[in-house]
Design a protein around this motif. Structure first.
Motif: not given
Length: 330
Positions: A15-16, A46-54, A69-72, A149-153
């Motif tokens: 959830a963002s 706040g966004h929810v961000i995925l980052r690739a870590n080698p 969940k990200a911060e409002a 509102p943020g996105e969630e799922g």
């Protein structure tokens, strides 16, 4: 990479943050009784961000996190002060991670480059303060926008192992023994089927300080593409490999038949897998006598290059590495 530590599938509710509300403040000072609107905007959620870590090889760190969940964003305030932006949540994942919608099965993104980022849930926009709504006909608007509102799922994260060479074969074909012999990996090895239950990775040293990555995939059984055995859980790891090394023991009743079964399972799962470069390694050749070795070429399919090897006796392993290196760099 032990079985308990290797996790290649997690399902998490993300959830963002929602956006902060704009302020409907009217300026009031000692000598300014009617100063007009000065409400600030709300901050973005706040966004929810995925980052690739080698540096990561598994989704283990997310196994016990069911909610992220990200911060409002903060609300706007007087003097045209904008609310603080909600803090983003950055979730680091291994290279080869695929994000899917569990309801539709749709693939949203694949993270295959070091440092690659994907905004999985976008934070809600902050609402506008009443300053934005003043006009010649409405000089003191007493309203402002609420934040979005943020996105969630729910989302499924699947890991497809990234390797130059994937070992493909039936259980007990000698895949783990080969990996342990030519790399520093320490997979579990035993003389019974399904010793390997998760992929194992190893780095194969080559000439002039070069190297390539080899992945030992759990053994295929007939019907794997239909979900038998470990089914799709390991077949998806083969999709990421540049070269497929088919491994069939020299003691097999029919090398051609086993090879056809393996190819057929790959075709049923994903026909594009057959476009990958292939090599056949006939294993356990230390168990053959000289006459059987001479007759071996008659049992091998005509449409694939092959090498006769023995991991235990260190037989033709340099030849195998030469052939694999050539295929990887074609």
């Amino acid at each position: 990479m032990s079985g308990s530590n290797f996790v290649d599938y997690v399902k998490i509710w993300f959830a963002s943050g929602k956006g902060g509300a704009g302020s409907a403040h009217l300026r009031r000072a000692k000598y300014v009784p009617k100063g007009g609107p000065d409400g600030g905007d709300g901050g973005r959620g706040g966004h929810v961000i995925l980052r690739a870590n080698p540096q990561m090889w598994t989704l283990l760190h997310l196994k016990y996190q069911k909610h992220i969940k990200a911060e409002a964003g903060e609300n706007g305030s007087a003097n045209n002060c904008t609310g603080r932006q909600g803090k983003d949540v950055v979730v680091e994942v291994p290279l080869g991670t695929v994000v899917k919608n569990p309801d539709t099965g749709e693939v949203e993104c694949e993270l295959t480059e070091p440092g690659q980022e994907y905004i999985l849930m976008r934070g809600g926009r902050g609402g506008l303060g009443n300053t934005h709504f003043k006009s010649p006909t409405n000089q003191t608007p007493r309203y402002a926008q609420p934040g979005e509102p943020g996105e969630e799922g729910w989302r499924v994260l699947e890991l497809k192992v990234l390797a130059d060479v994937g070992l493909v074969g039936f259980p007990n074909a000698g895949k783990s023994t080969l990996l342990a012999t030519i790399t520093a990996a320490k997979p579990e090895i035993a003389d019974y089927p399904f010793t390997t239950l998760v992929p194992n990775l190893g780095i194969v040293p080559y000439r002039d300080f070069q190297s390539f990555v080899m992945a030992d995939i759990p053994g295929i059984i007939e019907g794997a593409a239909d979900g038998r055995g470990l089914g799709h859980r390991f077949l998806r790891h083969i999709e990421r490999n540049s070269v497929l090394l088919f491994m069939i023991p020299a003691t097999s009743e029919s090398i051609s038949k086993e090879y056809k079964i393996l190819v057929n399972e790959l075709r049923k799962y994903n026909p594009e897998l057959l476009d990958k470069r292939r090599l056949l390694a006939v294993t356990k050749c230390d168990l053959l006598d000289a006459q059987s070795m001479q007759n071996m070429h008659r049992k091998i399919p005509k449409d694939i290059d092959y090498v006769l090897i023995s991991s235990v006796a260190q037989m033709n392993l340099d030849v195998l590495k030469d052939k694999l290196w050539k295929l990887i760099n074609e």
